[in-house]
Scaffold this motif. Structure first.
Motif, PDB file in Angstrom:
ATOM      1  N   GLY A 114       0.926  -1.094  -0.016  1.00  0.00           N
ATOM      2  CA  GLY A 114       0.009  -0.092   0.194  1.00  0.00           C
ATOM      3  C   GLY A 114       0.803   1.187  -0.022  1.00  0.00           C
ATOM      4  O   GLY A 114       2.086   1.258   0.122  1.00  0.00           O
ATOM      5  N   GLY A 115       0.110   2.504  -0.195  1.00  0.00           N
ATOM      6  CA  GLY A 115       0.739   3.834  -0.097  1.00  0.00           C
ATOM      7  C   GLY A 115       1.245   4.253  -1.420  1.00  0.00           C
ATOM      8  O   GLY A 115       1.402   3.455  -2.387  1.00  0.00           O
ATOM      9  N   ASN A 116       1.840   5.788  -1.318  1.00  0.00           N
ATOM     10  CA  ASN A 116       2.163   6.195  -2.558  1.00  0.00           C
ATOM     11  C   ASN A 116       3.778   6.622  -2.192  1.00  0.00           C
ATOM     12  O   ASN A 116       3.997   7.069  -1.329  1.00  0.00           O
ATOM     13  N   LEU A 117       4.550   6.264  -3.281  1.00  0.00           N
ATOM     14  CA  LEU A 117       5.962   6.715  -3.449  1.00  0.00           C
ATOM     15  C   LEU A 117       6.184   7.960  -4.253  1.00  0.00           C
ATOM     16  O   LEU A 117       5.669   7.748  -5.359  1.00  0.00           O
TER      17      LEU A 117
ATOM     18  N   ALA B 168       5.101  -5.421  -6.519  1.00  0.00           N
ATOM     19  CA  ALA B 168       4.331  -4.305  -6.694  1.00  0.00           C
ATOM     20  C   ALA B 168       3.484  -3.955  -5.538  1.00  0.00           C
ATOM     21  O   ALA B 168       2.556  -4.065  -5.334  1.00  0.00           O
ATOM     22  N   TYR B 169       4.365  -3.628  -4.282  1.00  0.00           N
ATOM     23  CA  TYR B 169       3.940  -3.330  -3.149  1.00  0.00           C
ATOM     24  C   TYR B 169       3.254  -2.126  -3.025  1.00  0.00           C
ATOM     25  O   TYR B 169       2.299  -1.736  -2.486  1.00  0.00           O
ATOM     26  N   LEU B 170       3.790  -1.159  -3.452  1.00  0.00           N
ATOM     27  CA  LEU B 170       3.231   0.306  -3.711  1.00  0.00           C
ATOM     28  C   LEU B 170       1.898   0.397  -4.667  1.00  0.00           C
ATOM     29  O   LEU B 170       1.806  -0.162  -5.528  1.00  0.00           O
ATOM     30  N   ASP B 171       0.983   1.149  -3.982  1.00  0.00           N
ATOM     31  CA  ASP B 171      -0.327   1.289  -4.803  1.00  0.00           C
ATOM     32  C   ASP B 171       0.123   2.089  -5.737  1.00  0.00           C
ATOM     33  O   ASP B 171      -0.477   1.967  -7.110  1.00  0.00           O
TER      34      ASP B 171
ATOM     35  N   TRP C 257       9.417  -1.716  -8.127  1.00  0.00           N
ATOM     36  CA  TRP C 257       8.328  -2.690  -7.814  1.00  0.00           C
ATOM     37  C   TRP C 257       8.702  -3.385  -6.717  1.00  0.00           C
ATOM     38  O   TRP C 257       7.428  -4.024  -6.266  1.00  0.00           O
ATOM     39  N   ASN C 258       9.717  -3.493  -6.127  1.00  0.00           N
ATOM     40  CA  ASN C 258       9.850  -4.279  -4.829  1.00  0.00           C
ATOM     41  C   ASN C 258      10.101  -3.573  -3.545  1.00  0.00           C
ATOM     42  O   ASN C 258      10.531  -3.988  -2.801  1.00  0.00           O
ATOM     43  N   THR C 259       9.608  -2.190  -3.942  1.00  0.00           N
ATOM     44  CA  THR C 259       9.926  -1.044  -2.927  1.00  0.00           C
ATOM     45  C   THR C 259       8.727  -1.052  -1.926  1.00  0.00           C
ATOM     46  O   THR C 259       7.573  -1.191  -2.547  1.00  0.00           O
ATOM     47  N   TRP C 260       8.721  -0.877  -0.827  1.00  0.00           N
ATOM     48  CA  TRP C 260       7.675  -0.233   0.151  1.00  0.00           C
ATOM     49  C   TRP C 260       7.842   0.594   1.063  1.00  0.00           C
ATOM     50  O   TRP C 260       9.153   1.121   1.232  1.00  0.00           O
ATOM     51  N   LEU C 261       6.999   1.101   1.653  1.00  0.00           N
ATOM     52  CA  LEU C 261       7.048   2.297   2.597  1.00  0.00           C
ATOM     53  C   LEU C 261       6.709   2.081   3.950  1.00  0.00           C
ATOM     54  O   LEU C 261       5.735   1.281   4.341  1.00  0.00           O
ATOM     55  N   ALA C 262       7.901   1.983   5.010  1.00  0.00           N
ATOM     56  CA  ALA C 262       7.496   1.845   6.285  1.00  0.00           C
ATOM     57  C   ALA C 262       6.794   2.776   7.033  1.00  0.00           C
ATOM     58  O   ALA C 262       6.437   3.916   6.498  1.00  0.00           O
ATOM     59  N   ALA C 263       5.909   2.290   7.915  1.00  0.00           N
ATOM     60  CA  ALA C 263       5.176   3.258   8.525  1.00  0.00           C
ATOM     61  C   ALA C 263       5.917   4.387   9.128  1.00  0.00           C
ATOM     62  O   ALA C 263       6.981   4.338   9.788  1.00  0.00           O
ATOM     63  N   SER C 264       5.443   5.870   9.313  1.00  0.00           N
ATOM     64  CA  SER C 264       5.738   6.861   9.605  1.00  0.00           C
ATOM     65  C   SER C 264       6.406   6.578  11.242  1.00  0.00           C
ATOM     66  O   SER C 264       5.353   6.123  11.839  1.00  0.00           O
TER      67      SER C 264
END
Length: 533
Positions: free
Chosen positions: A44-47, A241-244, A526-533
């Protein structure tokens, strides 16, 4: 037909460009953003990614710009892609065989792959895309004379028949311009490329929206079918594709780019080299070298009407430019600048060559002034430099060249454009400019992909001798034979001076520590994600 394994590009590690082994270690180890250092991935989330210029077009044949390529890599795929070590790996190809005479390549396509509009990938799409590459992309145009036919005998099979063996064919099929599009979307496409509605690929992301000149947004394609190889990295293997969404913000001003990084407006950027040391000291950012680099060049115009059509003028320009001084003024950290005249990194055992290095290092302004006078280049008519402010380095180099010319009594007029307009100006007015400044992707895998060797359509530097060397390389049947031709390429380039290399620049990225799973490979997310703030 005998199985033909994908030939490892260990010979091409130096095609990491100005990056080389030092930078390769950062993408192969456990970087701060890697999964092993970050725990399980989060979906999820936006980069938000800052880019220096609008891509103008997402057609990778019509528009070969760096930003277009990086965004396009998220959307499109090829028969083969490069991994983190720049090895050719099958992507849309499931397997392939080569006939004993090396004239017939038969590719079996992966099954169940669809485009982001839901339509299945078929051989017809591959054939149409590669035939368009043959006609419209510079590398494809160089490969085309050796191709007898590209056919799809059934929906899952593509056959390429050659007129003669071509040593680097698989490397060339993994290069830019060979992206596979739906056949229906590229029928009768004009030279300017297709529109937004036709920007459809088989990749893990698809175009969501595009505010020209401001931002472009990609969204996950939930129908994407991934390969399973987790360890290939680069542009190959598994894509999760972890990111939305991924939002690309156009930020052409470097001060704004740096401020945005530091204040959290964007999560990732690839700043200019002169910002490297400053960003490294920021404890709130991760700064990592990338496995790639740029060959920084000045391009003289060979076409009639240019003041550098005379070889004496080109020799003079090489003698005039104080390359160490120019590099010091624009290159930033010494960690990022390699002072070499080669078109591949010193760590590239196959493509790096020191032949011509003595020409690269010559500096004799007095001799340069004499040769320019002999070539008829005098103060009466300004030298016309065409450059771009989309990449700040280009404009800086142009000003330094202008200053060098002024010191020997010559004047230069600099015309500055956005990148797409600059390229259009160079091609539409063959004799209407004298010099331009560019960098080339040094992470290239075959001579036909290397702009330093294929600039003929841009600056009129084509020659029968270069064609002969290309043919000699393509006829090789071993790495050793191919390597022997590289010195000849290097010798010819520094004799002809189709480009004058200033240096090679290592690339780097700066990003927020929230970015996890980033493989430190260009703008591959595509294999990147965002950790919780």
């Amino acid at each position: 037909m005998t199985p033909s394994p994908v030939r490892r590009r260990s010979v091409l590690l130096g095609a990491l460009g100005a990056a080389s082994t030092l930078l390769l270690t950062s993408c192969m180890g456990d970087a701060p953003g890697s999964q092993s250092a970050a725990g399980p991935p989060v979906r999820g989330g936006n980069l938000t990614v800052a880019v220096p210029t609008d891509p103008q077009s997402l057609d990778m044949v019509a528009n070969p710009g760096q930003v277009t390529a990086h965004i396009g890599n998220m959307m499109y795929e090829k028969l083969f892609e490069v991994d983190k070590a720049f090895t050719a790996r099958p992507m849309l190809a499931d397997s392939y065989t080569t006939s004993p005479d090396r004239l017939t390549y038969t590719f079996k396509l992966r099954q169940g792959v669809t485009f982001s509009d839901g339509n299945p990938l078929t051989a017809n799409d591959v054939v149409a895309s590669l035939q368009r590459w043959e006609k419209g992309h510079r590398t494809g145009q160089l490969v085309a004379p050796d191709i007898e036919s590209i056919t799809g005998p059934d929906p899952a099979t593509v056959v390429i028949k050659l007129k003669k063996p071509r040593y680097p064919l698989i490397d060339e099929l993994a290069g830019a311009g060979t992206e596979i599009y739906e056949a229906k979307n590229i029928a009768d496409v004009p030279p300017t490329g297709f529109g937004q509605d036709k920007a459809i690929g088989t990749g893990p992301y698809r175009l969501k929206s595009w505010d020209i000149g401001q931002q472009l947004v990609l969204e996950r394609y939930d129908g994407y079918k991934s390969r399973s190889e987790e360890d290939w990295g680069g542009q190959a293997g598994a894509k999760h594709a972890y990111l939305d969404t991924v939002t690309y913000k156009v930020v052409s001003d470097q001060d704004a780019l740096i401020n945005g990084l530091q204040t959290g407006q964007w999560d990732h950027a690839m700043p200019t080299n002169d910002q490297y040391e400053i960003l490294k000291k920021n404890p709130n950012l991760v700064v990592h070298n990338l496995p790639g680099g740029n060959e920084n060049v000045v391009i003289p115009n060979f076409n009639p009407g240019s003041r550098f059509a005379d070889p004496r003028a080109r020799e003079a320009l090489n003698l005039l430019l104080d390359k160490p001084a120019i590099n010091a003024a624009t290159g930033g950290s010494k960690d990022l600048t390699v002072e070499t005249g080669a078109f591949a990194s010193p760590d590239n055992k196959a493509f790096y060559s020191t032949v011509g290095d003595e020409v690269y290092r010559r500096h004799d302004p007095a001799k340069a002034k004499q040769l320019l006078a002999e070539a008829g280049v005098t103060a009466g008519t300004p030298i016309r430099i065409v450059t771009s402010n989309s990449y700040p380095e280009f404009a800086k180099w142009s000003v330094l060249i202008q200053d060098s010319l002024s010191k020997i009594g010559l004047t230069a007029k600099i015309d500055t454009y956005d990148f797409a307009t600059m390229l259009g100006t160079l091609t539409k007015e063959p004799g209407g400019w004298d010099l331009t400044t560019l960098f080339f992707d040094a992470a290239l895998t075959a001579p036909a992909q290397m702009p330093a060797l294929t600039l003929g359509t841009l600056n009129g530097s084509s020659s029968p001798e270069l064609d002969r060397l290309m043919a000699e390389y393509n006829a090789s049947n071993s790495p050793e034979q191919a390597r022997a031709v590289v010195d000849k390429f290097q010798t010819f380039t520094w004799q002809q001076l189709s480009v004058i290399t200033l240096s090679q620049s290592r690339l780097y990225a700066a990003y927020t520590p929230r970015v996890k799973g980033y493989g430190d490979f260009y703008r591959v997310f595509w294999n990147t994600w965002l950790a919780a703030s």
